[in-house]
Design a protein around this motif. Structure first.
Motif, PDB file in Angstrom:
ATOM      1  N   VAL A  53      52.605  32.941 -64.525  1.00 43.36           N
ATOM      2  CA  VAL A  53      53.562  31.846 -64.592  1.00 43.36           C
ATOM      3  C   VAL A  53      54.590  32.101 -63.502  1.00 43.36           C
ATOM      4  O   VAL A  53      55.236  33.156 -63.474  1.00 43.36           O
ATOM      5  N   LEU A  54      54.725  31.130 -62.600  1.00 48.32           N
ATOM      6  CA  LEU A  54      55.580  31.285 -61.434  1.00 48.32           C
ATOM      7  C   LEU A  54      56.623  30.176 -61.376  1.00 48.32           C
ATOM      8  O   LEU A  54      56.441  29.091 -61.947  1.00 48.32           O
ATOM      9  N   GLU A  55      57.682  30.464 -60.655  1.00 48.42           N
ATOM     10  CA  GLU A  55      58.704  29.468 -60.381  1.00 48.42           C
ATOM     11  C   GLU A  55      58.113  28.325 -59.561  1.00 48.42           C
ATOM     12  O   GLU A  55      57.305  28.540 -58.654  1.00 48.42           O
ATOM     13  N   LEU A  56      58.494  27.097 -59.872  1.00 51.53           N
ATOM     14  CA  LEU A  56      58.060  25.931 -59.110  1.00 51.53           C
ATOM     15  C   LEU A  56      58.912  25.792 -57.854  1.00 51.53           C
ATOM     16  O   LEU A  56      60.131  25.996 -57.888  1.00 51.53           O
ATOM     17  N   ALA A  57      58.276  25.460 -56.739  1.00 58.43           N
ATOM     18  CA  ALA A  57      59.002  25.297 -55.481  1.00 58.43           C
ATOM     19  C   ALA A  57      60.054  24.196 -55.600  1.00 58.43           C
ATOM     20  O   ALA A  57      59.862  23.198 -56.305  1.00 58.43           O
ATOM     21  N   PRO A  58      61.170  24.345 -54.905  1.00 53.54           N
ATOM     22  CA  PRO A  58      62.195  23.291 -54.923  1.00 53.54           C
ATOM     23  C   PRO A  58      61.638  21.961 -54.427  1.00 53.54           C
ATOM     24  O   PRO A  58      60.692  21.922 -53.631  1.00 53.54           O
ATOM     25  N   ALA A  59      62.225  20.891 -54.892  1.00 47.47           N
ATOM     26  CA  ALA A  59      61.808  19.558 -54.469  1.00 47.47           C
ATOM     27  C   ALA A  59      61.916  19.434 -52.952  1.00 47.47           C
ATOM     28  O   ALA A  59      62.891  19.883 -52.344  1.00 47.47           O
ATOM     29  N   GLY A  60      60.903  18.845 -52.358  1.00 46.17           N
ATOM     30  CA  GLY A  60      60.914  18.635 -50.915  1.00 46.17           C
ATOM     31  C   GLY A  60      60.132  19.659 -50.133  1.00 46.17           C
ATOM     32  O   GLY A  60      59.782  19.413 -48.973  1.00 46.17           O
ATOM     33  N   TYR A  61      59.831  20.824 -50.719  1.00 46.65           N
ATOM     34  CA  TYR A  61      59.025  21.806 -50.016  1.00 46.65           C
ATOM     35  C   TYR A  61      57.607  21.265 -49.845  1.00 46.65           C
ATOM     36  O   TYR A  61      57.019  20.765 -50.804  1.00 46.65           O
ATOM     37  N   GLY A  62      57.059  21.358 -48.615  1.00 48.78           N
ATOM     38  CA  GLY A  62      55.735  20.817 -48.344  1.00 48.78           C
ATOM     39  C   GLY A  62      54.791  21.859 -47.777  1.00 48.78           C
ATOM     40  O   GLY A  62      55.212  22.891 -47.239  1.00 48.78           O
ATOM     41  N   ASP A  63      53.517  21.579 -47.879  1.00 47.64           N
ATOM     42  CA  ASP A  63      52.438  22.433 -47.385  1.00 47.64           C
ATOM     43  C   ASP A  63      52.470  22.423 -45.857  1.00 47.64           C
ATOM     44  O   ASP A  63      52.281  21.387 -45.221  1.00 47.64           O
ATOM     45  N   TRP A  64      52.699  23.591 -45.261  1.00 50.54           N
ATOM     46  CA  TRP A  64      52.824  23.672 -43.803  1.00 50.54           C
ATOM     47  C   TRP A  64      51.520  23.301 -43.107  1.00 50.54           C
ATOM     48  O   TRP A  64      51.539  22.706 -42.018  1.00 50.54           O
ATOM     49  N   LYS A  65      50.385  23.602 -43.691  1.00 52.37           N
ATOM     50  CA  LYS A  65      49.098  23.212 -43.093  1.00 52.37           C
ATOM     51  C   LYS A  65      49.035  21.706 -42.920  1.00 52.37           C
ATOM     52  O   LYS A  65      48.669  21.206 -41.844  1.00 52.37           O
ATOM     53  N   ARG A  66      49.389  20.966 -43.956  1.00 56.24           N
ATOM     54  CA  ARG A  66      49.354  19.505 -43.868  1.00 56.24           C
ATOM     55  C   ARG A  66      50.333  19.000 -42.813  1.00 56.24           C
ATOM     56  O   ARG A  66      50.054  18.050 -42.081  1.00 56.24           O
ATOM     57  N   GLN A  67      51.500  19.617 -42.741  1.00 54.85           N
ATOM     58  CA  GLN A  67      52.483  19.209 -41.752  1.00 54.85           C
ATOM     59  C   GLN A  67      51.955  19.428 -40.332  1.00 54.85           C
ATOM     60  O   GLN A  67      52.090  18.546 -39.467  1.00 54.85           O
ATOM     61  N   LEU A  68      51.352  20.586 -40.082  1.00 52.30           N
ATOM     62  CA  LEU A  68      50.827  20.877 -38.746  1.00 52.30           C
ATOM     63  C   LEU A  68      49.734  19.890 -38.356  1.00 52.30           C
ATOM     64  O   LEU A  68      49.725  19.365 -37.236  1.00 52.30           O
ATOM     65  N   LEU A  69      48.803  19.632 -39.265  1.00 54.85           N
ATOM     66  CA  LEU A  69      47.708  18.722 -38.950  1.00 54.85           C
ATOM     67  C   LEU A  69      48.191  17.288 -38.763  1.00 54.85           C
ATOM     68  O   LEU A  69      47.550  16.498 -38.062  1.00 54.85           O
ATOM     69  N   ALA A  70      49.327  16.957 -39.382  1.00 57.25           N
ATOM     70  CA  ALA A  70      49.895  15.612 -39.235  1.00 57.25           C
ATOM     71  C   ALA A  70      50.770  15.485 -37.987  1.00 57.25           C
ATOM     72  O   ALA A  70      51.313  14.419 -37.717  1.00 57.25           O
ATOM     73  N   GLY A  71      50.905  16.593 -37.234  1.00 54.85           N
ATOM     74  CA  GLY A  71      51.698  16.548 -36.020  1.00 54.85           C
ATOM     75  C   GLY A  71      53.157  16.925 -36.198  1.00 54.85           C
ATOM     76  O   GLY A  71      53.938  16.834 -35.245  1.00 54.85           O
ATOM     77  N   ASP A  72      53.542  17.349 -37.401  1.00 59.14           N
ATOM     78  CA  ASP A  72      54.904  17.799 -37.651  1.00 59.14           C
ATOM     79  C   ASP A  72      54.964  19.286 -37.339  1.00 59.14           C
ATOM     80  O   ASP A  72      54.816  20.137 -38.226  1.00 59.14           O
ATOM     81  N   VAL A  73      55.154  19.620 -36.070  1.00 59.00           N
ATOM     82  CA  VAL A  73      55.101  21.008 -35.607  1.00 59.00           C
ATOM     83  C   VAL A  73      56.491  21.411 -35.147  1.00 59.00           C
ATOM     84  O   VAL A  73      57.027  20.851 -34.184  1.00 59.00           O
ATOM     85  N   ARG A  74      57.079  22.385 -35.837  1.00 57.58           N
ATOM     86  CA  ARG A  74      58.422  22.857 -35.514  1.00 57.58           C
ATOM     87  C   ARG A  74      58.338  24.340 -35.167  1.00 57.58           C
ATOM     88  O   ARG A  74      58.163  25.178 -36.050  1.00 57.58           O
ATOM     89  N   PRO A  75      58.440  24.695 -33.899  1.00 58.62           N
ATOM     90  CA  PRO A  75      58.279  26.105 -33.503  1.00 58.62           C
ATOM     91  C   PRO A  75      59.227  27.063 -34.203  1.00 58.62           C
ATOM     92  O   PRO A  75      58.906  28.242 -34.350  1.00 58.62           O
ATOM     93  N   GLU A  76      60.373  26.568 -34.662  1.00 57.80           N
ATOM     94  CA  GLU A  76      61.302  27.481 -35.334  1.00 57.80           C
ATOM     95  C   GLU A  76      60.709  28.029 -36.632  1.00 57.80           C
ATOM     96  O   GLU A  76      61.107  29.114 -37.090  1.00 57.80           O
ATOM     97  N   VAL A  77      59.760  27.300 -37.233  1.00 55.19           N
ATOM     98  CA  VAL A  77      59.101  27.825 -38.433  1.00 55.19           C
ATOM     99  C   VAL A  77      58.311  29.084 -38.078  1.00 55.19           C
ATOM    100  O   VAL A  77      58.281  30.053 -38.845  1.00 55.19           O
ATOM    101  N   GLY A  78      57.683  29.085 -36.908  1.00 54.92           N
ATOM    102  CA  GLY A  78      56.981  30.284 -36.466  1.00 54.92           C
ATOM    103  C   GLY A  78      57.913  31.474 -36.351  1.00 54.92           C
ATOM    104  O   GLY A  78      57.584  32.589 -36.767  1.00 54.92           O
ATOM    105  N   ALA A  79      59.099  31.254 -35.782  1.00 54.90           N
ATOM    106  CA  ALA A  79      60.068  32.341 -35.649  1.00 54.90           C
ATOM    107  C   ALA A  79      60.510  32.851 -37.009  1.00 54.90           C
ATOM    108  O   ALA A  79      60.635  34.076 -37.218  1.00 54.90           O
ATOM    109  N   ARG A  80      60.744  31.946 -37.949  1.00 57.46           N
ATOM    110  CA  ARG A  80      61.188  32.372 -39.280  1.00 57.46           C
ATOM    111  C   ARG A  80      60.107  33.141 -40.005  1.00 57.46           C
ATOM    112  O   ARG A  80      60.378  34.122 -40.710  1.00 57.46           O
ATOM    113  N   LEU A  81      58.860  32.745 -39.814  1.00 56.60           N
ATOM    114  CA  LEU A  81      57.762  33.487 -40.438  1.00 56.60           C
ATOM    115  C   LEU A  81      57.589  34.855 -39.796  1.00 56.60           C
ATOM    116  O   LEU A  81      57.283  35.841 -40.487  1.00 56.60           O
ATOM    117  N   GLY A  82      57.783  34.945 -38.489  1.00 54.96           N
ATOM    118  CA  GLY A  82      57.737  36.251 -37.841  1.00 54.96           C
ATOM    119  C   GLY A  82      58.802  37.178 -38.385  1.00 54.96           C
ATOM    120  O   GLY A  82      58.561  38.387 -38.589  1.00 54.96           O
TER     121      GLY A  82
END
Length: 337
Positions: free
Chosen positions: A107-136
């Motif tokens: 049983v896990l905490e549910l993600a806050p409202a508005g959080y989206g699947d990054w895979k879907r965002q990338l494939l839809a063309g919503d590519v934000r390089p700063e996300v790469g930096a934050r993941l690094g």
């Protein structure tokens, strides 16, 4: 978070509701909503009154075309890894609410409202390089913290789930189907399995990143079931091969995807150099190539390539294994992507 089209089956409904009720977490009549995107778990959101949780149950046979089996015990590894990761970066993972071994669920905490699947965002063309930096940055924090903690390395020393879910279905199957690349892949596996440097996530993939759709918003890294003491280069290569695959699939977003990959690798390398040493570029990109090949010819091919893109990805991966570039900058110069 994306929902699935199919309804929740009765057996899963009963397990999820019973586990929550026995943990004293239900407040009112439960409403269940299946979550989409995974092949290795049943995942549902359970809402009851003012409360909402994610309930996750590991599958012993994964949802892929070929037979692919794995122990459900990996759920408890995931719970332990999430709790440890939360202690290092509490804003970057969900909280573990309960572990129910009798029913085999987390049983896990549910993600806050508005959080989206990054895979879907990338494939839809919503590519934000700063996300790469934050993941690094967050991956570096986990790797550095665990590298200096022998207790963590001992707790996660079992690599069986990694063998079942990564080594055999990815590396071994790709090598079997591409004999010319088999010696290079075998050498990578030998070096990787002999390395126990830090806690490795094992599935550091865009589908396991939930991102808030605003600049400098929050993000979560989920699905820690393959966590193990191992080679930090695997996690870096795992995300990098996914970004390379997105470039093959969405060439119109090449520049943004390349920038995302570069910022991810550069940030990670800068923050781990003092503890883990210089990131070995050639070794990193050889793993990236082997994983890209596995996503075409392994047991879990990606779901977004056309037939021509599969051929292009295979050719790129084989070229990289024959003549591995020395660093990400050389990767872009060496290849046509």
């Amino acid at each position: 978070m994306a929902t699935a089209d199919a309804p929740v089956d009765d057996a899963l409904r009963d397990v999820a509701v019973t586990a929550l009720r026995e943990a004293g977490l239900l407040d009112g009549a439960p409403v269940l909503e299946p979550l989409a995107g995974g092949v290795s778990n049943d995942v549902v959101v359970v809402r009851a009154g003012a409360t909402a949780f994610v309930v996750k149950r590991a599958l012993t046979r994964l949802r892929v075309a070929e037979v692919w089996e794995a122990s459900a015990e990996r759920s408890y590894t995931e719970a332990a890894a999430l709790r440890w990761a939360h202690g290092v970066a509490p804003d970057a993972v969900p909280r573990v609410v309960a572990v129910d071994r009798r029913h085999g669920v987390l049983v896990l905490e549910l993600a806050p409202a508005g959080y989206g699947d990054w895979k879907r965002q990338l494939l839809a063309g919503d590519v934000r390089p700063e996300v790469g930096a934050r993941l690094g940055a967050v991956l570096a924090a986990w790797h550095v913290a665990s590298a200096s903690d022998p207790g963590v390395l001992a707790e996660f020393g079992d690599q069986e789930a990694f063998r079942q879910l990564r080594l055999d279905p990815f590396y071994a199957v790709a090598a079997e189907r591409n004999p010319a690349a088999a010696p290079a892949i075998a050498a990578l596996v030998d070096r990787m399995t002999g390395t126990r440097t830090c806690l490795v996530h094992g599935d550091f993939s865009p589908k396991n990143v939930l991102v808030e759709p605003v600049v400098d918003g929050g993000l979560w890294v989920i699905d820690w079931e393959v966590a193990h003491a191992g080679d930090p280069v695997f996690d870096v290569a795992f995300l990098l091969h996914h970004l390379l695959g997105k470039i093959v699939a969405r060439p119109e977003h090449r520049d943004e995807l390349k920038a995302t990959a570069e910022r991810f690798v550069r940030t990670y390398a800068d923050r781990t150099r003092e503890t883990l040493g210089v990131l070995p570029g050639r070794y990193l990109l050889a793993h990236t190539a082997a994983l890209l090949l596995a996503r075409v010819d392994g047991r879990s091919p990606v779901d977004y390539f056309t037939a021509d893109q599969r051929d292009s990805a295979r050719a790129l991966a084989l070229d990289m294994l024959r003549e591995t570039p020395d660093g990400v900058d050389e990767l872009w110069r060496m290849t046509s992507v």
